[in-house]
Each structure stands twice: as C-alpha cells, then as structure tokens.
Design an enzyme around this catalytic site. Structure first.
Site, PDB file in Angstrom:
ATOM      1  N   LYS A  84      12.107  -4.057   2.121  1.00 40.26           N
ATOM      2  CA  LYS A  84      12.046  -4.181   0.655  1.00 40.26           C
ATOM      3  C   LYS A  84      11.943  -5.652   0.266  1.00 40.26           C
ATOM      4  O   LYS A  84      12.670  -6.497   0.825  1.00 40.26           O
ATOM      5  CB  LYS A  84      13.292  -3.529   0.052  1.00 40.26           C
TER       6      LYS A  84
ATOM      7  N   SER B  64      15.024   1.468  -7.179  1.00 36.94           N
ATOM      8  CA  SER B  64      14.156   0.317  -7.113  1.00 36.94           C
ATOM      9  C   SER B  64      13.407   0.190  -5.786  1.00 36.94           C
ATOM     10  O   SER B  64      12.420  -0.523  -5.715  1.00 36.94           O
ATOM     11  CB  SER B  64      14.992  -0.955  -7.329  1.00 36.94           C
TER      12      SER B  64
ATOM     13  N   SER C 167      19.324   3.221  -5.954  1.00 37.00           N
ATOM     14  CA  SER C 167      17.982   2.775  -5.563  1.00 37.00           C
ATOM     15  C   SER C 167      17.527   3.162  -4.170  1.00 37.00           C
ATOM     16  O   SER C 167      16.386   2.890  -3.805  1.00 37.00           O
ATOM     17  CB  SER C 167      17.880   1.255  -5.718  1.00 37.00           C
TER      18      SER C 167
END
Lengths: 417, 417
Positions: free
Chosen positions: B62, B131, B155
């Site tokens: 990420k 996210s 997330s």
C-alpha cells in the site's frame, strides 16, 4: 544558559525582536559550537516568524527527528544527505507557534549507545551522555533555549543530568513520536531540554495545547516519595548525595518527604525493558541491518546481532510484565504526589567512550510516566535529581519539579525562611 | 485468484521457478491493471531472490508504506515523486523471506476517505472500498498473491469484503507500523490481503517469526459468538444474510454457535473511536495541513478542518474509555473462541464517490483485536463475514476463520457429511 521564558519576556517587551533573539543564539553558536560539537547541521538562513508565542525562540531538533528543510542524518552514514519530505509533527507544531528549528542536534547512531562527537560543556573531558547528546549540550552551553530529544532507555533524563540542564520526558504519547526514527514503539518518547523547569512547562503547554501544564498552584508543597530502586546496582556516592540534598531542600521548603519502596512487579518490569527494546529494535531497524549492516555503528551492530536471539515468547512475556506494571504504576502515587530519585548513577563518566548507564531510567520509560531532571547546584561536575509522577500527571510532575528546583536554589542561598 | 500457498507449492516442486512466478504475476498485471487501476507504481525490473520461503511471491505494498526502491506517494500530490531512504520493516522482512515487493498499491489520500481511482474487479460499477483499495483489488483480480494494507477504521476488513478476498488485521502491534504513514498511533494497524485464510496464515507466521500462527489443530470446531452490534445502524439485508449463512455453515460443520451481547462499555468505545482518530490525525498530518492544506484531498481537508476542534480533554476521555474497553475485551471470549460479525454494512456501494462505511470495524480496530474477513460465496456482489478473537489470539482467529471458510465452501457443495 538561555532561559526560554526570559527571552520571550524580552521579545514581548520589545527589548528584543524575534530576529534579534535568533541572531543572539546564532552568535552564541558561532562562539561555542567549535568546542562543543552539538550540531549535526544548522539552517544558514532561517526564516524568523514575527508572530506566535514562541516567535524568536530557536529550537534544536535531535537528528533522528524528521525535518523538511534540514537533512536528517540519524547519526549514521546510512542516512548521509537524506532529506525527509515532511517535518515531524512536533517540529511543525513548533513552527506554527513561531519557533525557529535552527539546527539538528547530534545524536548517537539511531539513538543507541555509540557516542556522538559532542563534548560536555559543563564537564570538560566527560561525556555529555546520550543519546540526545547535542540537545543537552547545546542548552547547557547557552546555545539554545529549547531542544528536542528522545528517550527509549534514558536518553533525555541522563544527558540532562550530566550536562546540568532540565530534561523532560513527558508521559508516553503526550508528544507525538510520528516522524521520529523508531527504535521501540513501546518505549520511544519525545522530550525537551531547557534551562529551567518553568521554561519546559511553558513550551510543553504550548506544544500540546494543554495550558494546565503551565499552571502552578502557588505555595503548594508536594508529598515526595524518595526511591532508590534496590534492583539497580548501587549508585555512586555523588549521585546519592545530590538526591539527599534535593530531598532535604524540598523538606526544608515544606514538602512532606518519605521513603518509598517499589513492589516486586517493578523489579520485573525493570528487567523486562531489555527484551522489549531489543525485540522491537531488531524489527524497527530491519532495513538498516539487512541492507547496511557493515555501515552500522559498532556497538549498535553488535547489539542487533545479539538482539536477534530474543524470541517472540520472550518478548510476549516481557510485554505482559510491562502491562501489569503499567496498570499498577498509579498505585505508587497513592500516598505521594511525586517520586524523587536519581536520574543517573552519578556525574558524567570521564572520557568519551561511553554515554553512561541508563539503569535509573529504564523502568520509568517502560512505565510511560512523566520524568523531569532538575540540576542540583553544587561545586564540581553537574548532578541532578529526577522527579516522576503518575502517567498523565505531567502537570503535577512539572509543578513538583519547580518546587524542588526553587528549594534547591534557596538552599544555596541559605536555609529557607 | 492467485493462492500464495499454491504458488509456493509449484515453486517448491520445481514446476515454477521464482522468476516464472513473478513473470506470471506480471502477465496478469499487464492484462488486468488497465481496467482495475490497483497500482500506484510498479517495479519495471524486479530482482527476484532464488531462496527463501517466499521466493517468487510478488507482494503489493500500500502506497502509504515506505519503500526504498519505489516512490511512496501517500495517494497525494504532496508526496509526488517522494523516495524514502528505507524500506518499512514489514517490507524489509518480506524481502528477507524472498518475496518481491513488485508494486505500490493505490491508496486513498493518507489512507482516509477520498476514493482512489481503483475499480472493484468483482463488482463493476461499485467501489472496491478503502483505504487499502489497490491491495484488495489486486488480490481480487488475480494480479497478486499477497498485498499489504493498513487499517485505522476499517481499511483492510471492509475492502476485503467488498472485493471478495481474505483480509487480515492482526492484533495491534503484531506487525510493526514503523515506516507507515501515521494517521493515528493508537489505531493504525498493518494487515494482509490474500486469496484464502491459509495463505494469510502462512505469510503472517513467516513475517512475524511465529510458526504457531500457521498451525491448525485438525478438526477443532470453534465456539462462535455471533454479534450484531446494536449501537451500529442496522446492516443491509444482504450483509445479514451472509452472516446467517456463515453461522449456519459453521454450525453445520460442528461449531457451537450462539448469540453474544456486547456490554455497554463497548458501545462507549465504539463512540470513542472518532475522537481518538481525529485528535491524533490532526497531529500526525500537521505538516501536510500547515504547509499544503490547499493540496489535501477535499474530504480529508474538510475532516481535518473540523477535527481541530477536538480538545485534549475530549481526547483524554476517549482514551480512558478505550483503555477500559481494551482491558475488558478478553472477557468477551470467556465462553466463545471467536466472534462472528459483519465486516461491512453489506456489499460494496454502487459508484465511486464513497469507499463505504467503517461502522462494523471501528470498535474492533480500537480494541486491537485480530480480525479476519472471509468471503461468503454466493451469486451477486461479493459479501463477507468477519472473524474476531481476543488480542494476541491471532492463531485462534486464523484457525476459526479457516474452519468457517471450509464450512462455507462445503456448504456450497451441499450439506456437510
């Protein structure tokens, strides 16, 4: 030394402009820095805000804390010339208050034990302590009114004592450690160095948006429990003498002073510190170790070589002890407002091969309680005492520290009236 | 999807070389990425280790997690072209295990709510969630066998459910968050996305050096407490149906299933999450807000504008509630091994204007307990259930999750024998 409050007062009165105050600091640095070596880098053309409660206050930032405008070297060639994108939140906050992060202060490599090149301005030939060597030395030499440090073992409290300045390690989590090079996420704490306790209280209240940290109930005499942890090897006579002097001064000024014993869980917690620091340090510095082991400072490299043998079960057991001790730490303050204890074994050791010993710091760092070094005036090498309150009781710690500081100063002038 | 374990088995047998396995992944990316948009950047010439238990395994990281060899963009123009000096420890650990951090995956700006450009490969026209949008979508599309995500609200767990993959948010602190862009130091947790639970267990055991996370007591049927938190607004019918289907499948396979109520302190903890995230987020993103407010994504900017009104006393009160609830969270597991609950309100919402709602995640993130999304097979949009164990009981969570996953697969094929 430069008192932050005195500088602020002169700026507020118009006697100094913020630019004047920064120029004054830069002159002091030009004069003292060659002999002290407190800085890793300096901003050659600082922008000086005209507004804000800390306008005109120069701040030193330990070089394991990110700054956007100055390189962040971690005390290691591995980070030579590295420029973070962002300021650490604590630095950004200081800027928003008007302060000028004027320079990065020397740190031991990754805030571990390999000594920095900094000299102790108050004890020639003796270590300034570590790992926040440059921050402590810069304040002691009168080069800065405020500096940021970090503590994982005893890296704020101990160098403050060795250099004869005030050091504050607030409660765990009170100041964000975001943007600071991690060694142990369970232990790392951001702290401050100043000339006096009131200077630190003023800065900490502003940095945290907690004005009550800087409110003093006039004349309140604290109940003080004196602790000499039996599980640490015996302190040096000078260290014990300073502790007794501070206790006597506080008692003379009206404090209620008693001896305090530590239940056994705190001895276990003291012993647990190492496994936590080691296990987390191996993880936190994994890239540096895996990619640049040969470039690591030798004490850190040897330590990480050994620390890799700490297994998850050993770490888990240490964390269980830490949680238990933290849960019980408030009970230490059932009958006293603060603890008074040693900040170090004694004065700064001679030579530059070691930054000294953190055994009088590790338990309190692990507990996450607020700790403050106060210099104990006297002839000879600098000495200090450490005032400690319960977690989250930073205001009480600062207030009691100011009480002891005042008592020690009065004590110098003769017995209190 | 690409099973990490299946890939490892083919590599171990010699059917695939590590290079072949990476080439296979790169082919899948070349084919799927234009429609999915899961990546922020890709390594054009990855070095593929030949040794290590994860040799040949491509990992997505990420883009709020530092990487030395690829830019780290935080989903924000403020970090355009930024190259950290170091890999985050989790990335360095994966490298040491032989894995190849092949690309950075798309994230909402600073892991908040402004949607990334990623599409949901399993639900055209619907958000992949956030996210950790790119990590969930890349695994769902069969582009990666393993991806790292982060969770501060929901997330990891929520996008896993929306995209029909396994998401694991381990116990707070099990994986180091060092080198990950901080939003809230009390909440931020690093997690994983994989095709199946066994894939995640294998990776997590290796990453943490805790082989017991990957040990399954064969045939052990867990005691499962089904929770539908009454303090969250009602879930959607599809979400509730998936939860019932999973509970029935587990019961059919021998699990002891009961309903579980949450004491009131957990409702208070649910409500406390916001103040903690907001207060710490304002501090963590102070430099970005002070220096680049105009460049912040609009939802984040508006949120930080408002979050600045959270005062220290409100934060302190929320932290007290959080500590109380964390202290009592183990009592939830007195009579059950795991909790089974919703990972999201229902399937992925239509459109790309929102990443969905984290209300079925925030309590568990705050408690620091291990959470696992398991896809619930069925027609229509992907749905999942969430398996939760006590803090530090990640092995129990993985084992129960594998049990439920197996039961759900058997359920598809008909009633268990």
């Amino acid at each position: 030394m430069l008192s932050l409050l005195a500088l602020c007062a002169r700026i507020a009165s118009g006697a100094l402009t913020p630019e004047d105050a920064i120029a004054l600091v830069r002159d002091a640095i030009a004069e003292c820095e060659p002999a002290v070596g407190a800085f890793a880098s300096l901003d050659p053309s600082p922008v000086v805000p005209r507004l804000g409660p800390l306008a005109g206050i120069a701040v030193g930032v330990k070089d394991v804390i990110d700054t956007a405008h100055l390189p962040t070297g971690m005390g290691s060639s591995i980070y030579d010339g590295w420029h973070p994108r962002a300021d650490a939140p604590a630095v950004a906050r200081l800027r928003a208050l008007g302060a000028v992060p004027l320079g990065k202060t020397a740190t031991t490599a990754f805030a571990f034990l390999d000594p920095a090149a900094t000299r102790n301005p108050r004890a020639p030939g003796h270590t300034p302590g570590g790992s926040s060597a440059g921050s402590a030395a810069a304040v002691a030499a009168g080069m800065l009114p405020l500096a940021l440090g970090t503590q994982t073992g005893g890296s704020v409290i101990r160098p403050a004592a060795y250099c004869g300045v005030v050091g504050v390690k607030p409660s765990f989590g009170l100041l964000p450690t975001v943007g600071m090079k991690c060694f142990s996420w369970t232990l790392d704490t951001l702290g401050l160095f100043t000339a006096g306790v009131a200077d630190a209280a003023y800065a900490l209240a502003l940095m945290t948006g907690r004005p009550d940290l800087d409110r003093v109930a006039a004349g309140h005499a604290p109940r003080i429990g004196v602790v000499v942890p039996p599980f640490c090897d015996a302190p040096e006579p000078e260290g014990m003498a300073a502790l007794r002097r501070a206790a006597a001064a506080a008692e003379g000024a009206g404090a209620i002073v008693s001896d305090l014993d530590l239940p056994n869980v705190f001895a276990e917690a003291f012993a647990a510190h190492g496994a936590i620091q080691d296990f987390e340090g191996v993880q936190a510095l994994r890239w540096e170790y895996d990619s640049h082991r040969g470039a690591l400072a030798p004490m850190l490299r040897a330590h990480l070589d050994a620390a890799r043998s700490v297994t998850p079960p050993v770490y888990d057991a240490a964390m269980r002890v830490a949680r238990e001790a933290r849960g019980r730490s408030s009970s230490l303050f059932d009958d006293v407002d603060v603890i008074l204890t040693l900040p170090a074994t004694g004065p700064a050791p001679a030579g530059y091969g070691s930054t000294g010993d953190s055994r009088f710091n590790r338990l309190w760092t692990l507990l996450g309680v607020p700790c403050i070094t106060i210099p104990v005036p006297g002839a000879g090498l600098p000495l200090g005492v450490q005032v400690i309150a319960g977690i989250g009781m930073d205001g009480a710690a600062l207030q009691a520290a100011r009480f002891v500081e005042t008592a020690l100063t009065a004590h110098l002038d003769g017995p209190p009236g």
